[in-house]
Design a protein around this motif. Structure first.
Motif, PDB file in Angstrom:
ATOM      1  N   ASP A  33       1.183  -0.983   0.178  1.00  0.00           N
ATOM      2  CA  ASP A  33       0.023   0.355   0.011  1.00  0.00           C
ATOM      3  C   ASP A  33       0.742   1.762  -0.046  1.00  0.00           C
ATOM      4  N   VAL A  34       2.469   1.561  -0.027  1.00  0.00           N
ATOM      5  CA  VAL A  34       3.316   2.304   0.621  1.00  0.00           C
ATOM      6  C   VAL A  34       4.349   1.375   0.293  1.00  0.00           C
ATOM      7  N   VAL A  35       5.259   2.480  -0.352  1.00  0.00           N
ATOM      8  CA  VAL A  35       6.529   2.018  -1.131  1.00  0.00           C
ATOM      9  C   VAL A  35       7.307   3.087  -0.289  1.00  0.00           C
ATOM     10  N   ILE A  36       8.273   2.955   0.133  1.00  0.00           N
ATOM     11  CA  ILE A  36       8.975   3.645   0.533  1.00  0.00           C
ATOM     12  C   ILE A  36      10.388   3.392   0.145  1.00  0.00           C
ATOM     13  N   ILE A  37      11.521   4.653   0.036  1.00  0.00           N
ATOM     14  CA  ILE A  37      12.632   4.689  -0.961  1.00  0.00           C
ATOM     15  C   ILE A  37      13.836   5.276  -0.609  1.00  0.00           C
ATOM     16  N   GLY A  38      14.246   4.495   0.478  1.00  0.00           N
ATOM     17  CA  GLY A  38      15.361   5.144   1.390  1.00  0.00           C
ATOM     18  C   GLY A  38      17.428   4.925   0.408  1.00  0.00           C
ATOM     19  N   GLY A  39      18.012   4.740   1.264  1.00  0.00           N
ATOM     20  CA  GLY A  39      19.716   4.839   0.620  1.00  0.00           C
ATOM     21  C   GLY A  39      19.664   3.265   0.098  1.00  0.00           C
ATOM     22  N   ALA A  40      19.019   3.206  -1.272  1.00  0.00           N
ATOM     23  CA  ALA A  40      18.667   1.835  -1.663  1.00  0.00           C
ATOM     24  C   ALA A  40      19.041   1.345  -3.711  1.00  0.00           C
ATOM     25  N   GLU A  41      20.269   2.792  -3.322  1.00  0.00           N
ATOM     26  CA  GLU A  41      20.916   2.584  -5.008  1.00  0.00           C
ATOM     27  C   GLU A  41      20.969   0.924  -5.383  1.00  0.00           C
ATOM     28  N   GLU A  42      21.665   0.410  -5.392  1.00  0.00           N
ATOM     29  CA  GLU A  42      22.040  -1.010  -5.827  1.00  0.00           C
ATOM     30  C   GLU A  42      20.707  -1.808  -5.396  1.00  0.00           C
ATOM     31  N   LEU A  43      19.897  -1.736  -4.658  1.00  0.00           N
ATOM     32  CA  LEU A  43      18.842  -2.786  -4.836  1.00  0.00           C
ATOM     33  C   LEU A  43      18.020  -1.756  -6.247  1.00  0.00           C
ATOM     34  N   LEU A  44      17.519  -0.438  -6.375  1.00  0.00           N
ATOM     35  CA  LEU A  44      16.896  -0.777  -7.632  1.00  0.00           C
ATOM     36  C   LEU A  44      17.206  -0.938  -8.891  1.00  0.00           C
ATOM     37  N   SER A  45      17.267  -2.470  -9.601  1.00  0.00           N
ATOM     38  CA  SER A  45      17.395  -2.516 -10.244  1.00  0.00           C
ATOM     39  C   SER A  45      15.664  -2.055 -11.176  1.00  0.00           C
ATOM     40  N   TYR A  46      16.121  -2.479 -12.527  1.00  0.00           N
ATOM     41  CA  TYR A  46      14.778  -2.358 -13.678  1.00  0.00           C
ATOM     42  C   TYR A  46      13.521  -3.439 -12.912  1.00  0.00           C
ATOM     43  N   GLU A  47      14.325  -4.301 -12.516  1.00  0.00           N
ATOM     44  CA  GLU A  47      13.343  -5.208 -12.390  1.00  0.00           C
ATOM     45  C   GLU A  47      12.091  -4.181 -11.186  1.00  0.00           C
ATOM     46  N   THR A  48      12.824  -4.269  -9.554  1.00  0.00           N
ATOM     47  CA  THR A  48      12.115  -3.640  -9.196  1.00  0.00           C
ATOM     48  C   THR A  48      11.468  -2.034  -9.324  1.00  0.00           C
ATOM     49  N   MET A  49      12.071  -1.482  -9.687  1.00  0.00           N
ATOM     50  CA  MET A  49      11.859   0.315 -10.768  1.00  0.00           C
ATOM     51  C   MET A  49      10.604  -0.407 -10.935  1.00  0.00           C
ATOM     52  N   ASN A  50      10.011  -0.830 -11.847  1.00  0.00           N
ATOM     53  CA  ASN A  50       8.826  -1.397 -12.615  1.00  0.00           C
ATOM     54  C   ASN A  50       7.902  -2.248 -11.667  1.00  0.00           C
ATOM     55  N   ALA A  51       8.548  -2.698 -10.268  1.00  0.00           N
ATOM     56  CA  ALA A  51       7.173  -3.682  -9.672  1.00  0.00           C
ATOM     57  C   ALA A  51       6.555  -2.323  -8.896  1.00  0.00           C
ATOM     58  N   VAL A  52       7.820  -1.435  -8.733  1.00  0.00           N
ATOM     59  CA  VAL A  52       7.155  -0.179  -8.125  1.00  0.00           C
ATOM     60  C   VAL A  52       6.150   0.902  -9.006  1.00  0.00           C
ATOM     61  N   PHE A  53       7.070   1.260  -9.628  1.00  0.00           N
ATOM     62  CA  PHE A  53       5.569   1.643 -10.960  1.00  0.00           C
ATOM     63  C   PHE A  53       4.608   1.138 -11.117  1.00  0.00           C
ATOM     64  N   ARG A  54       4.625  -0.520 -10.795  1.00  0.00           N
ATOM     65  CA  ARG A  54       3.260  -0.999 -11.085  1.00  0.00           C
ATOM     66  C   ARG A  54       2.149  -0.911  -9.896  1.00  0.00           C
ATOM     67  N   MET A  55       2.618  -0.647  -8.832  1.00  0.00           N
ATOM     68  CA  MET A  55       2.313  -0.895  -7.150  1.00  0.00           C
ATOM     69  C   MET A  55       1.379   1.028  -7.756  1.00  0.00           C
ATOM     70  N   LEU A  56       2.294   2.225  -7.607  1.00  0.00           N
ATOM     71  CA  LEU A  56       1.961   3.233  -7.540  1.00  0.00           C
ATOM     72  C   LEU A  56       0.581   3.630  -8.617  1.00  0.00           C
ATOM     73  N   MET A  57       0.414   2.517 -10.005  1.00  0.00           N
ATOM     74  CA  MET A  57      -0.542   2.868 -10.421  1.00  0.00           C
ATOM     75  C   MET A  57      -1.453   1.926 -10.238  1.00  0.00           C
ATOM     76  N   ASP A  58      -1.293   1.054  -8.984  1.00  0.00           N
ATOM     77  CA  ASP A  58      -2.336   0.497  -8.735  1.00  0.00           C
ATOM     78  C   ASP A  58      -2.939   1.538  -7.353  1.00  0.00           C
ATOM     79  N   GLY A  59      -2.128   1.922  -7.428  1.00  0.00           N
ATOM     80  CA  GLY A  59      -2.665   2.925  -6.362  1.00  0.00           C
ATOM     81  C   GLY A  59      -2.092   3.368  -4.705  1.00  0.00           C
ATOM     82  N   ALA A  60      -0.750   2.081  -4.593  1.00  0.00           N
ATOM     83  CA  ALA A  60       0.254   2.550  -3.587  1.00  0.00           C
ATOM     84  C   ALA A  60       0.431   4.209  -3.710  1.00  0.00           C
ATOM     85  N   ALA A  61       0.948   4.473  -2.069  1.00  0.00           N
ATOM     86  CA  ALA A  61       1.952   4.944  -2.473  1.00  0.00           C
ATOM     87  C   ALA A  61       3.216   5.485  -2.477  1.00  0.00           C
ATOM     88  N   LEU A  62       3.732   6.729  -2.300  1.00  0.00           N
ATOM     89  CA  LEU A  62       4.831   6.576  -2.736  1.00  0.00           C
ATOM     90  C   LEU A  62       6.179   7.797  -1.777  1.00  0.00           C
TER      91      LEU A  62
END
Length: 216
Positions: free
Chosen positions: A112-141
Motif C-alpha cells: 500500500d506504501v513504497v518507501i525508498i531510502g538509501g537503496a541504490e544497488e537494490l533499484l534494478s529495472y525489475e524492482t523499479m518496474n514492480a514499484v511503478f506497477r504498485m504506484l499505478m495500482d494506488g500505492a503511495a510513494l
C-alpha cells in the motif's frame, strides 16, 4: 515570542565529524539537560536503525539515547502508524533500518506504501518496474530523501533521488519526503519532543539541507 523549550541537534557535523566528537559537545549536552531543555538528535541517515546509531555515538563518548534520536526512517514510520495504520509497506533501504518499523507489515509485493531510502544497488529495472506497477495500482510513494548524488572516494555517485524522480514522472505521483528539511520530518520531530515550532530551535551545519525554508 515564547521561550525556547525544545532543541533539535543535527548529529553529523554538529556533534561529531567523521565520528570524532567536536570540542565541548559533551559539556554542552550536560548543560542543556540541567537547564531542562527537551533536546533531541536528528539525522537523515537511511542505512541504520536508531538503536544502532545510538550505540555508535555512545562508543565515541556521546551520551545520546536511542529514544532521543529522530531519523528519516523513524519519522516515516511514525507517519505510517498515524495515517496508514494496518497498511502494507515495501521498505527499500539498506542496513538494519527495518528495526524502526516495528508494528508495520513489511512486504515486497502488493504494498500500500513504497518507501525508498538509501537503496541504490537494490533499484534494478525489475524492482523499479514492480514499484511503478504498485504506484499505478494506488500505492503511495514515500522518499526518505531526494538527494541526487553523493561524493565517495571513487568520485560522485548517484543517490536515490534520481530513481524517486523517475517514479514520480512515470506514475504522476509526487513522493512524500521524510528527511530534513521536509515539513513532514519536522512535524514528526515536534510531536516526539512535545514542543511547538515557536518554542523549538534547530541546530545544523548546513542551512539548506538541515533547515531549508524553515529558517524564515
Amino acid at each position: 515570542m515564547p521561550p525556547i523549550r525544545g532543541i533539535l541537534l543535527d548529529i553529523d557535523g554538529v556533534l561529531h565529524v567523521s565520528m570524532k566528537p567536536l570540542p565541548g559537545v559533551v559539556k554542552t549536552l550536560s548543560w542543556l539537560e540541567q537547564q531542562g531543555y527537551a533536546t533531541y538528535f536528528v539525522s537523515n541517515t537511511t542505512t541504520m536503525a536508531r538503536a544502532t546509531l545510538a550505540q555508535r555515538l555512545q562508543q565515541i563518548g556521546l551520551p545520546v539515547s536511542e529514544q532521543r534520536i529522530i531519523t528519516a526512517p523513524v519519522a516515516a514510520a511514525g507517519y505510517l502508524r498515524q495515517h496508514f495504520a494496518g497498511k502494507r509497506c515495501w521498505l527499500l533501504t539498506k542496513g538494519d533500518t527495518s528495526r524502526d518499523f516495528v508494528g508495520i507489515e513489511l512486504v515486497d509485493k502488493q504494498a500500500d506504501v513504497v518507501i525508498i531510502g538509501g537503496a541504490e544497488e537494490l533499484l534494478s529495472y525489475e524492482t523499479m518496474n514492480a514499484v511503478f506497477r504498485m504506484l499505478m495500482d494506488g500505492a503511495a510513494l514515500f522518499a526518505l530523501h531526494k538527494n541526487m548524488y553523493w561524493k565517495t572516494t571513487d568520485g560522485l555517485q548517484l543517490d536515490s533521488g534520481p530513481f524517486v524522480r523517475a517514479l514520480e514522472i512515470a506514475s504522476g505521483q509526487e513522493a512524500k519526503v521524510f528527511g530534513k528539511p521536509a515539513p513532514a520530518f519536522f512535524q514528526q520531530s515536534l510531536q516526539a519532543i512535545g514542543r511547538t515550532a515557536n518554542e523549538t530551535v534547530m541546530v545544523g551545519d548546513d542551512i539548506e539541507n538541515d533547515i531549508g525554508e524553515h529558517r524564515k
